[in-house]
Write an enzyme that holds these catalytic residues in place. Structure first.
Site, PDB file in Angstrom:
ATOM      1  N   ASN A   1     -21.186  22.153  -2.917  1.00 13.81           N
ATOM      2  CA  ASN A   1     -20.872  23.126  -3.958  1.00 13.81           C
ATOM      3  C   ASN A   1     -21.439  24.476  -3.558  1.00 13.81           C
ATOM      4  OD1 ASN A   1     -19.651  21.271  -5.648  1.00 13.81           O
ATOM      5  ND2 ASN A   1     -21.447  20.985  -6.949  1.00 13.81           N
TER       6      ASN A   1
ATOM      7  N   ARG B   1     -17.230  16.005  -5.365  1.00 14.82           N
ATOM      8  CA  ARG B   1     -17.848  15.725  -4.058  1.00 14.82           C
ATOM      9  C   ARG B   1     -17.861  14.236  -3.719  1.00 14.82           C
ATOM     10  NH1 ARG B   1     -23.425  18.697  -4.349  1.00 14.82           N
ATOM     11  NH2 ARG B   1     -23.243  17.863  -6.464  1.00 14.82           N
TER      12      ARG B   1
END
Length: 812
Positions: free
Chosen positions: A39, A21
């Site tokens: 996520n 990320r």
């Protein structure tokens, strides 16, 4: 003017807990894209808003240059017609949707990165000397996760509140500790605790727990030290008294012990190898790597580390705790798994005290729980290729994305493969991904079987997994097979959804799965035991196999295990059965074989009676058992102290021959005629289609040669030469069968092919014939890979059989 677009991108693979990320965040910022990243149960979901060219550039970078610990299996892109009102690009909280099963690969635990090593050695850094330092690029993953997605609240770190400094790092997308779930420091993280069990080692100097542990090791103590996935039993590897005491207390008389070295420089003083071996040893996985011992022991290592064996398992520090400890010691340490023989590694202090309290003098514990125990990986390099012997830390769970999902059953998610009895691991189909668990172990004890159940529960918990189909070994007495059949009955599963497949065929399938191979291969599956389709214990199978089935091309002739499994523990019984086929009882008793002499005339006579009457005997054709018999016949051993000992002894002897024979007088070298492995006469017309090599004649010739040669041939050299001939002849016979199947890829599998000399010779002959070889890569070549082979069969099992190849059709 550029047209603004918006897309949703779903990235699957190893994409959680690997800095994915923040990587996406930084790239989006650099490209001035708007949107979000999060996520979820699918993996990582990205919403992007910008012009088409920039979005395409973003996706291309994602595909070709992902974060170093990530593995992308697929990228799905879908346009959105209505634009969202994004003002920036941001990372948002993970999402878990009710009723959705997880479809993300769990990252294996990672060894400490160089940045963190530098920090724990820097007195000005707040992580100085802190044994739990980590970042996004390193540290525990699988061993601390409770459920998906991989967020701190779902890990063993959920009870540790971050201090302000760790919180700032954790929430800053530009920091390398952004969302590193185990992030902590001396102020807010786990701590060490040392417990002294043996009062002999009381009165330690003042210092922290790690310094006191180093003092204990220097004083000759045996210490249980908690690592990433379990405890190690540790002592000074140069202290012969301590190593002998460890063997005595653990009741491990001869099985090799691995050592941890401080760094590569110290490793070079212990072992030698080629460039590939050094690269593997120092890889990010930091596995235990089998390498050759130095003949000159400059560090004074105990000879008891690997008695009678020419190789030694070596590994480097892989956690900050290990680095800090090794910096306080001058010598390598024994670092062997803390367990009882044949049982899983122990992951908590209470079990160490209960099961191994009599073994250790002290325990170095810490208060970060191990959720999922995971042993150290063991590997070796053969012909410049990595071969995994034990799949665990650093490599496992191993996930393999099915590259062409259209060719398999769409309901892969519900298939479970439960593996073999020994070196057990289990495998799961998660949508279009196959997952092989870390090493579980041999399932002979209740504790080991409980660990098997725990491993199943772990993946059920992580992936909300409930099998609709189960694949198991055909042996009905194997614990996994019994579990599978019990599960079928308890859940009223139709019989056709709980399927057994033959053990040695599953070995071949495991290598096929690595390469996504469904068409026929020329498979050579050699191991110690495995129930055959005819009730005989197989283990010398040469077959033509595809995804639908196999046909046998060649194998060794059957011989008897006198007393059944007792013969495996007492391999002189195997040798006797082979000799009895070729020699009289009186001739056998006259042989100068230590194990036969130790039994005595009466016992040998009784065993001959059992053999002649076929009483308490099991038919076998296993190559592993032939290794046992030859090792006894050449006086290399009398009893098997551990599995595979005979193979290691024969390999060591053969390696000594290869090193020395060119220096020997050519007359002596040529005096020993090559012993041929002859073909056994077929007993039926059906058998005549299958080549059978004569087991008893081959072993008897080797043994008689060893004990009847002219004294001009020195006994050790002769023994070494015969060990080499044994393996070279087997390799030649395999190659002669392969001559008619050069168009098929070749597979070598089964535990016997952990023998570096035998497999090396087979590969040499294959190269000479330009024969394609499929390697096992990260999948264990032994029974640890069986579950993946079972799964590969299972994901194709319910497809319509539309074979158009006559060779394929002949295998079904």
């Amino acid at each position: 003017m550029k047209t603004v677009q918006q897309v949703i991108i779903v990235v699957k693979g190893i994409v959680q807990g690997v800095g994915f990320r923040p990587f996406v965040y930084r790239m989006a910022k650099e490209l001035n894209l708007l949107g979000t990243v999060l996520n979820n149960h699918l993996g990582v979901t990205i919403e992007l808003q910008g012009d088409e060219a920039t979005i395409n550039a973003f996706i291309a970078t994602l595909q070709h240059s992902p974060p170093p610990l990530a593995r992308i299996d697929s990228i799905e892109q879908n346009p959105i017609s209505t634009l969202s009102a994004f003002s920036e690009f941001s990372i948002i909280e993970s999402q878990t949707l009710a009723g959705e099963h997880a479809n993300v690969a769990i990252s294996a635990d990672k060894s400490i990165c160089q940045d963190c090593v530098d920090e724990i050695q820097d007195p000005s850094n707040r992580h100085y000397q802190y044994p739990f330092t980590n970042c996004t690029n390193c540290g525990p993953r699988y061993t601390i996760i409770k459920t998906l997605p991989y967020d701190r609240c779902n890990t063993a770190m959920s009870g540790f509140d971050m201090c302000v400094h760790c919180r700032n790092a954790y929430t800053n997308p530009l920091d390398r500790r952004y969302h590193a779930q185990p992030v902590s420091c001396p102020q807010c993280g786990p701590q060490l605790q040392l417990s002294i069990l043996n009062p002999t080692f009381s009165g330690l100097n003042n210092g922290d727990a790690l310094a006191q542990t180093a003092e204990l090791i220097n004083r000759g103590a045996i210490v249980a030290i908690k690592g990433l996935g379990g405890f190690h039993l540790v002592c000074d590897a140069s202290n012969d008294v301590a190593v002998r005491e460890l063997r005595k207390r653990k009741q491990r008389p001869a099985k090799p012990l691995a050592i941890m070295v401080k760094d590569l420089s110290q490793a070079h003083e212990c072992v030698y190898g080629n460039d590939t071996e050094w690269t593997v040893l120092n890889s990010a996985e930091k596995p235990i790597t089998l390498m050759y011992k130095h003949t000159q022991n400059s560090l004074g290592l105990s000879e008891q580390l690997a008695p009678g064996i020419h190789r030694l398992g070596v590994f480097l520090p892989y956690t900050p705790l290990h680095h800090l400890l090794m910096n306080k010691l001058d010598n390598p340490i024994v670092a062997t798994s803390a367990n009882r023989n044949g049982e899983p590694i122990i992951g908590n202090k209470a079990e160490i005290e209960h099961h191994l309290g009599h073994v250790v003098d002290a325990i170095l514990d810490h208060n970060r729980a191990i959720i999922n125990a995971c042993d150290d990986s063991v590997v070796q390099v053969i012909d410049q290729q990595l071969q995994v012997i034990r799949l665990a830390r650093g490599y496992a769970p191993l996930t393999i994305n099915i590259s062409d999902p259209a060719t398999i059953n769409a309901d892969t998610h519900s298939i479970l493969a439960v593996g073999a009895q020994q070196k057990n691991a289990v495998a799961f189909g998660v949508d279009h991904c196959m997952m092989l668990s870390p090493h579980i172990g041999d399932l002979f004890s209740l504790e080991a079987q409980q660990y098997f159940h725990q491993s199943l529960a772990t993946f059920k918990r992580l992936y909300d997994f409930s099998p609709s189909h189960i694949i198991h070994d055909k042996h009905p007495q194997y614990a996994p097979s019994q579990w599978a059949m019990d599960y079928q009955q308890r859940h009223s599963m139709p019989a056709e959804q709980c399927v057994g497949i033959q053990h040695h065929y599953a070995h071949v399938l495991a290598v096929m799965a690595v390469h996504q191979q469904t068409a026929p291969v020329f498979g050579v599956s050699f191991d110690g035991t495995g129930l055959g389709d005819d009730g005989v214990l197989w283990g010398s199978e040469v077959m033509l196999a595809d995804i639908n089935g196999f046909t046998t091309l060649a194998h060794f002739s059957e011989f008897k295990l006198i007393g059944g499994e007792q013969a495996i523990k007492q391999p002189v019984r195997i040798l006797l059965a082979l000799l009895f086929e070729q020699l009289s009882l009186e001739q056998v008793l006259a042989l100068p074989i230590k194990a036969i002499i130790s039994l005595g005339k009466q016992t040998v006579t009784n065993l001959h009676r059992l053999w002649r009457n076929n009483s308490h005997c099991i038919a076998c054709r296993s190559v592993g058992r032939l290794f046992d018999a030859l090792a006894v016949g050449l006086n290399l051993l009398e009893h098997n102290d551990y599995e595979g000992q005979a193979g290691m002894m024969i390999e060591t002897a053969a390696n000594q021959y290869l090193q020395l024979h060119t220096a020997k007088d050519s007359g002596i070298h040529n005096a020993l005629k090559r012993i041929s492995l002859s073909q056994h006469p077929a007993s039926t017309a059906q058998d005549s289609q299958v080549i059978q090599w004569h087991s008893s004649q081959f072993i008897t010739q080797l043994v008689l040669t060893a004990h009847q040669q002219d004294s001009a041939l020195t006994t050790p050299y002769l023994t070494h030469q015969l060990c080499w001939q044994f393996m070279a002849e087997i390799a030649d016979k395999i190659d002669s069968v392969a001559e008619d199947y050069r168009d098929y890829p070749q597979v070598f599998c089964g535990g016997v092919f952990q023998n570096k000399t035998l497999l090396g010779q087979c590969l040499t002959l294959s190269k000479r014939a330009n024969h394609q070889v499929l390697t096992s890569q990260h999948v264990p070549i032994n029974d640890g890979g069986i579950a993946l082979g079972q799964l590969w069969y299972g994901v194709h099992l319910f497809l319509p059989k539309t074979s158009t190849n006559s060779a394929e059709t002949s295998l079904t």
